[in-house]
Design an enzyme around this catalytic site. Structure first.
Site, PDB file in Angstrom:
ATOM      1  N   CYS B  52       1.078  -1.090   0.057  1.00  0.00           N
ATOM      2  CA  CYS B  52       0.440  -0.082  -0.385  1.00  0.00           C
ATOM      3  C   CYS B  52       1.188   0.960  -0.188  1.00  0.00           C
ATOM      4  O   CYS B  52       1.335   1.348   0.916  1.00  0.00           O
ATOM      5  CB  CYS B  52      -0.999  -0.081   0.903  1.00  0.00           C
ATOM      6  SG  CYS B  52      -1.647   1.733   1.473  1.00  0.00           S
ATOM      7  N   CYS B  55       0.528   3.458   3.401  1.00  0.00           N
ATOM      8  CA  CYS B  55       0.815   2.903   4.675  1.00  0.00           C
ATOM      9  C   CYS B  55       2.483   3.473   5.538  1.00  0.00           C
ATOM     10  O   CYS B  55       3.000   3.996   4.526  1.00  0.00           O
ATOM     11  CB  CYS B  55       1.213   1.461   4.600  1.00  0.00           C
ATOM     12  SG  CYS B  55      -0.663   0.506   4.973  1.00  0.00           S
ATOM     13  N   ASP B  78       0.702  13.216  -6.010  1.00  0.00           N
ATOM     14  CA  ASP B  78       1.611  13.179  -6.803  1.00  0.00           C
ATOM     15  C   ASP B  78       0.885  13.434  -8.269  1.00  0.00           C
ATOM     16  O   ASP B  78       1.692  13.650  -9.227  1.00  0.00           O
ATOM     17  CB  ASP B  78       1.994  11.198  -6.472  1.00  0.00           C
ATOM     18  CG  ASP B  78       2.974  11.516  -5.248  1.00  0.00           C
ATOM     19  OD1 ASP B  78       3.142  11.977  -4.215  1.00  0.00           O
ATOM     20  OD2 ASP B  78       3.047  10.056  -4.644  1.00  0.00           O
ATOM     21  N   HIS B 116      -4.175   0.381   8.048  1.00  0.00           N
ATOM     22  CA  HIS B 116      -4.543  -0.114   7.161  1.00  0.00           C
ATOM     23  C   HIS B 116      -5.923   0.174   6.741  1.00  0.00           C
ATOM     24  O   HIS B 116      -7.165   0.256   5.757  1.00  0.00           O
ATOM     25  CB  HIS B 116      -3.444  -0.984   6.759  1.00  0.00           C
ATOM     26  CG  HIS B 116      -4.170  -0.998   4.372  1.00  0.00           C
ATOM     27  ND1 HIS B 116      -3.709  -0.083   3.780  1.00  0.00           N
ATOM     28  CD2 HIS B 116      -4.844  -2.412   4.201  1.00  0.00           C
ATOM     29  CE1 HIS B 116      -4.232  -0.693   2.581  1.00  0.00           C
ATOM     30  NE2 HIS B 116      -4.829  -1.942   3.060  1.00  0.00           N
ATOM     31  N   ASN B 156     -13.289  10.317  -1.184  1.00  0.00           N
ATOM     32  CA  ASN B 156     -14.167   9.505  -1.439  1.00  0.00           C
ATOM     33  C   ASN B 156     -14.165   8.071  -0.622  1.00  0.00           C
ATOM     34  O   ASN B 156     -12.641   7.900  -0.563  1.00  0.00           O
ATOM     35  CB  ASN B 156     -13.947   9.176  -2.740  1.00  0.00           C
ATOM     36  CG  ASN B 156     -13.699  10.987  -4.018  1.00  0.00           C
ATOM     37  OD1 ASN B 156     -14.585  11.376  -3.687  1.00  0.00           O
ATOM     38  ND2 ASN B 156     -12.567  11.392  -4.759  1.00  0.00           N
ATOM     39  N   CYS B 163     -12.428   4.846  -5.571  1.00  0.00           N
ATOM     40  CA  CYS B 163     -11.588   4.859  -4.143  1.00  0.00           C
ATOM     41  C   CYS B 163     -10.657   3.800  -4.934  1.00  0.00           C
ATOM     42  O   CYS B 163     -11.135   2.729  -4.730  1.00  0.00           O
ATOM     43  CB  CYS B 163     -12.282   5.817  -3.003  1.00  0.00           C
ATOM     44  SG  CYS B 163     -10.314   4.734  -1.999  1.00  0.00           S
ATOM     45  N   SER B 164      -9.688   4.447  -5.063  1.00  0.00           N
ATOM     46  CA  SER B 164      -8.456   3.825  -5.483  1.00  0.00           C
ATOM     47  C   SER B 164      -7.651   2.893  -4.599  1.00  0.00           C
ATOM     48  O   SER B 164      -7.167   1.585  -4.726  1.00  0.00           O
ATOM     49  CB  SER B 164      -7.634   3.968  -7.094  1.00  0.00           C
ATOM     50  OG  SER B 164      -6.935   4.981  -6.330  1.00  0.00           O
ATOM     51  N   HIS B 167      -6.656   2.328   2.382  1.00  0.00           N
ATOM     52  CA  HIS B 167      -6.058   2.328   2.864  1.00  0.00           C
ATOM     53  C   HIS B 167      -7.092   3.960   3.989  1.00  0.00           C
ATOM     54  O   HIS B 167      -6.660   4.963   3.010  1.00  0.00           O
ATOM     55  CB  HIS B 167      -4.999   2.844   3.158  1.00  0.00           C
ATOM     56  CG  HIS B 167      -3.986   3.449   3.749  1.00  0.00           C
ATOM     57  ND1 HIS B 167      -3.441   2.352   4.825  1.00  0.00           N
ATOM     58  CD2 HIS B 167      -4.476   4.256   5.017  1.00  0.00           C
ATOM     59  CE1 HIS B 167      -2.744   3.371   5.689  1.00  0.00           C
ATOM     60  NE2 HIS B 167      -3.500   4.774   5.920  1.00  0.00           N
ATOM     61  N   HIS B 169      -8.914   7.585   4.231  1.00  0.00           N
ATOM     62  CA  HIS B 169      -7.639   8.681   3.060  1.00  0.00           C
ATOM     63  C   HIS B 169      -8.962   9.134   2.555  1.00  0.00           C
ATOM     64  O   HIS B 169      -9.984   8.797   2.576  1.00  0.00           O
ATOM     65  CB  HIS B 169      -6.459   8.820   2.300  1.00  0.00           C
ATOM     66  CG  HIS B 169      -6.708   8.339   1.288  1.00  0.00           C
ATOM     67  ND1 HIS B 169      -7.008   7.100   1.009  1.00  0.00           N
ATOM     68  CD2 HIS B 169      -7.306   8.919   0.355  1.00  0.00           C
ATOM     69  CE1 HIS B 169      -7.392   6.235  -0.285  1.00  0.00           C
ATOM     70  NE2 HIS B 169      -7.548   7.834  -1.035  1.00  0.00           N
ATOM     71  N   GLN B 171      -8.976  14.147   0.344  1.00  0.00           N
ATOM     72  CA  GLN B 171      -8.120  15.030  -0.163  1.00  0.00           C
ATOM     73  C   GLN B 171      -8.649  16.434   0.073  1.00  0.00           C
ATOM     74  O   GLN B 171      -9.499  16.717   0.720  1.00  0.00           O
ATOM     75  CB  GLN B 171      -8.325  14.499  -1.727  1.00  0.00           C
ATOM     76  CG  GLN B 171      -8.160  13.312  -2.008  1.00  0.00           C
ATOM     77  CD  GLN B 171      -8.522  12.518  -3.465  1.00  0.00           C
ATOM     78  OE1 GLN B 171      -8.331  13.278  -4.419  1.00  0.00           O
ATOM     79  NE2 GLN B 171      -9.280  12.024  -4.183  1.00  0.00           N
ATOM     80  N   GLN B 326     -33.160  12.313  -9.219  1.00  0.00           N
ATOM     81  CA  GLN B 326     -34.873  11.602  -8.966  1.00  0.00           C
ATOM     82  C   GLN B 326     -34.256  10.940  -8.411  1.00  0.00           C
ATOM     83  O   GLN B 326     -33.352  10.051  -8.040  1.00  0.00           O
ATOM     84  CB  GLN B 326     -35.620  11.131 -10.367  1.00  0.00           C
ATOM     85  CG  GLN B 326     -36.917  10.572  -9.860  1.00  0.00           C
ATOM     86  CD  GLN B 326     -36.706   9.006  -9.986  1.00  0.00           C
ATOM     87  OE1 GLN B 326     -35.727   8.461  -9.713  1.00  0.00           O
ATOM     88  NE2 GLN B 326     -37.274   8.788  -9.329  1.00  0.00           N
TER      89      GLN B 326
HETATM   90  O1  LIG Z   1      -8.285   9.837  -5.601  1.00  0.00           O
HETATM   91  P1  LIG Z   1      -8.497   9.584  -6.564  1.00  0.00           P
HETATM   92  O2  LIG Z   1      -7.572   8.446  -7.653  1.00  0.00           O
HETATM   93  O3  LIG Z   1      -7.487  11.010  -6.706  1.00  0.00           O
HETATM   94  O4  LIG Z   1      -9.384  10.155  -8.022  1.00  0.00           O
HETATM   95  C1  LIG Z   1     -11.145  10.573  -7.501  1.00  0.00           C
HETATM   96  O5  LIG Z   1     -10.911  11.531  -6.657  1.00  0.00           O
HETATM   97  C2  LIG Z   1     -10.811  12.821  -7.800  1.00  0.00           C
HETATM   98  C3  LIG Z   1     -11.277  13.657  -7.326  1.00  0.00           C
HETATM   99  O6  LIG Z   1     -13.049  13.540  -6.744  1.00  0.00           O
HETATM  100  C4  LIG Z   1     -12.024  12.626  -8.917  1.00  0.00           C
HETATM  101  O7  LIG Z   1     -11.498  13.661 -10.037  1.00  0.00           O
HETATM  102  C5  LIG Z   1     -11.050  10.955 -10.576  1.00  0.00           C
HETATM  103  O8  LIG Z   1     -12.396  11.189 -11.029  1.00  0.00           O
HETATM  104  C6  LIG Z   1     -11.513   9.910  -8.572  1.00  0.00           C
HETATM  105  O9  LIG Z   1     -10.967   8.653  -8.944  1.00  0.00           O
HETATM  106  O1  LIG Z   2     -34.836   2.699 -16.914  1.00  0.00           O
HETATM  107  P1  LIG Z   2     -34.696   2.211 -15.863  1.00  0.00           P
HETATM  108  O2  LIG Z   2     -34.523   0.924 -15.270  1.00  0.00           O
HETATM  109  O3  LIG Z   2     -36.174   3.052 -15.719  1.00  0.00           O
HETATM  110  O4  LIG Z   2     -34.300   3.216 -14.835  1.00  0.00           O
HETATM  111  C1  LIG Z   2     -32.796   3.561 -15.295  1.00  0.00           C
HETATM  112  O5  LIG Z   2     -33.411   4.993 -15.303  1.00  0.00           O
HETATM  113  C2  LIG Z   2     -33.650   5.853 -14.484  1.00  0.00           C
HETATM  114  C3  LIG Z   2     -33.611   7.362 -15.783  1.00  0.00           C
HETATM  115  O6  LIG Z   2     -32.734   7.680 -16.224  1.00  0.00           O
HETATM  116  C4  LIG Z   2     -32.455   6.098 -13.476  1.00  0.00           C
HETATM  117  O7  LIG Z   2     -33.973   7.147 -12.196  1.00  0.00           O
HETATM  118  C5  LIG Z   2     -32.333   4.857 -12.756  1.00  0.00           C
HETATM  119  O8  LIG Z   2     -32.170   5.412 -11.679  1.00  0.00           O
HETATM  120  C6  LIG Z   2     -31.803   3.589 -13.595  1.00  0.00           C
HETATM  121  O9  LIG Z   2     -32.229   2.606 -13.280  1.00  0.00           O
END
Ligand SMILES: O=P(O)(O)O[C@H]1O[C@H](CO)[C@@H](O)[C@H](O)[C@H]1O
Ligand SMILES: O=P(O)(O)O[C@H]1O[C@H](CO)[C@@H](O)[C@H](O)[C@H]1O
Lengths: 351, 351
Positions: B52, B55, B78, B116, B156, B163-164, B167, B169, B171, B326
């Protein structure tokens, strides 16, 4: 101190359709990915699936039989998000924080084809023209209902976009109010039109055709481009060249051109990662509130989640939810990649 | 015609923080689900993982060694989305459609604990207080940098939220502009404050405590509730009772109360589906632009994607992207479910 280079330096871009900014991080595409991968189905679907509730002749959840339909087929959604019931409601203006109002609506499902295995890029132009006719009919029929002021046509494609049945289909949610995103767009379109007496998208398309670098496909009547303010890695928008405000105002030639560009764009999408490319798409056009709406200009959004491969998507999460949408590749780069992709579907090459 | 029943009838609710509506479909929770299921990891994590990059003592992607840290640990991201470089930029006002401007920023990663395997609900109150101290220090240090006008603290959690690394964390993305969502919120808070000389959230919390039905947890200084206008099925917001506009203005008692409510809320979340509950969370508070901002009121959003089980999430896709958010269960129902859940973590019962 260095001079601003839009292709290299982190920056924000402005979306004049909804008045919001997006954060662009051109250098960030190089970041390694150790997170979640999507599972994609590479299984070849049958032409007819006896267990599919959308295939012709099969029984749906509510016990009703689908007809033996031969082109497209529309039915009322069995689990609709809105209902048609008229509700008595007295607005309680004392509620500063608890503002709510009943909403009437109708949800329909549009099966694109009797074939369980044929997505848009694999269909014939004539069959796509048929879907366009269906959209026109639904827009008219639903729009004519007294309490319906907006008809939202959309498609969720792929399980990663919440689609629970691979049988090619879209949906229509028609309702009494303008949904939030549509209202924002309308406000922008209207203030531009009032000032310039041309639609915002008419002038935008002219500017994009002149710039060239974000155009993916162009034909006589439509342009498919990656908007300058796109948030999804391979987001695109199909815009009519003419300031036509709704799908029912298309000429016969425009319908055919629209079918063609839909096939071309979705073929390029599938060819990008050699996979049935997931996205949510939706048409934005004039409300059906009985007013004229010369400010509206037909356009169709495509929001695809994939970023680097058939299994690695862009997550719009923490920062994006709390702060602002963020992208890791410039729209110009995405457009270049899409532009260079073949318009011959990868599956037709291996057959 | 029937009278409006907010617990049964489809309706829209208004979010006064960002001036947007959400569509609520109380009856729709019953719909069967045949779509994508998330994979969740039930594997018990080790206390220390030699592979990790978060860690203590391990090497990160850029070759740097983490120190043998003992509480929380902060380092520069990074693969940051923004850079600190000052950029020369001349605003080209001729660009109606191609509006862009460079953005300076700093991204940091905050490891919550050397362990971790310990997420927030499993940590001791004192250790969570330590994270709060770290957030306070970062808010101050980053906020003091001349070009930083906003400090976004967020987490996240879970691979479904992008979240990749498991551990624990969070941001911090600090930058020169107010991000879109924050600017919208600020506009609402400011116009309410200018009119009422009290913060919007002060009056909202009073109204919610009186109503009672959306409260999940309450202590001397904070309330955790499902907002009347929540969009995610189990979305919550922690709000300070006092109109304190930033985390650095907490009293010692408030810091302790905040740590407690964070532990209680995230414990309830884990207990909901007996899983390490995924979400994106983020703190909204005063910008660091040097102005007073009496309109701001500390709050923390939790946006969790799960809908019915540890593997079935709500998809915010087609209609939601093109139209409006919705939801399929009322906020009152969600609050009731969360309220009734135990504050003893399910894992501590099986040990
Ligand atoms: O935690 P990371 O790897 O920087 O990245 C993650 O958080 C970011 C901020 O919400 C997003 O832009 C990335 O799409 C998501 O994978
Ligand atoms: O096609 P469905 O099963 O009605 O549902 C899908 O499309 C809807 C409209 O974008 C969303 O509200 C649901 O979350 C999605 O699973």
């Amino acid at each position: 101190m260095k001079n601003f280079d839009i292709n290299e330096d982190p920056h924000r871009r402005f979306n004049p359709l909804i008045n919001e900014w997006v954060l662009v991080s051109p250098h960030r595409a190089k970041r390694p990915w150790q997170g979640q991968n999507e599972t994609i189905s590479t299984e070849q679907l049958p032409k007819y699936d006896p267990t599919c509730y959308l295939c012709p002749g099969n029984v749906r959840a509510n016990g009703v039989n689908n007809p033996a339909y031969e082109s497209s087929f529309v039915f009322e959604n069995d689990f609709a998000a809105m209902k048609q019931d008229e509700i008595i409601f007295e607005d309680d203006i004392k509620h500063t924080f608890f503002k709510a109002k009943p909403e009437q609506g109708i949800s329909r499902v549009v099966c694109f084809s009797p074939r369980h295995d044929l997505t848009l890029p694999e269909m014939e132009i004539a069959d796509i023209e048929n879907i366009i006719k269906t959209w026109q009919k639904e827009y008219t029929d639903l729009g004519n209902i007294k309490f319906i002021n907006h008809v939202q046509i959309f498609e969720n494609k792929g399980s990663v976009m919440g689609c629970s049945n691979p049988h090619p289909h879209g949906q229509i949610w028609a309702q009494s109010s303008l949904p939030t995103q549509v209202e924002k767009t309308q406000n922008s379109l209207k203030s531009y039109y009032d000032k310039n007496k041309r639609t915002l998208l008419e002038d935008y398309v002219t500017a994009e055709l002149k710039a060239g670098e974000r155009i993916v496909i162009e034909n006589d009547h439509f342009v498919a481009l990656v908007p300058f303010w796109a948030i999804w890695p391979y987001e695109t928008m199909i815009v009519s060249k003419r300031a036509v405000n709704k799908i029912t105002n298309f000429t016969a030639e425009e319908s055919k051109s629209f079918a063609k560009i839909l096939k071309q764009l979705t073929t390029k999408y599938d060819n990008l990662f050699n996979t049935s490319f997931p996205y949510s798409s939706g048409i934005h056009q004039s409300p059906t509130d009985g007013l004229d709406h010369p400010e509206w200009h037909f356009h169709m959004h495509f929001y695809p989640p994939l970023l680097r491969s058939a299994t690695v998507k862009k997550f719009m999460v923490g920062y994006e939810m709390m702060g602002e949408s963020q992208r890791d590749i410039t729209p110009e780069k995405s457009a270049e990649i899409l532009r260079q992709l073949s318009e011959v579907h990868y599956k037709s090459l291996v057959k």
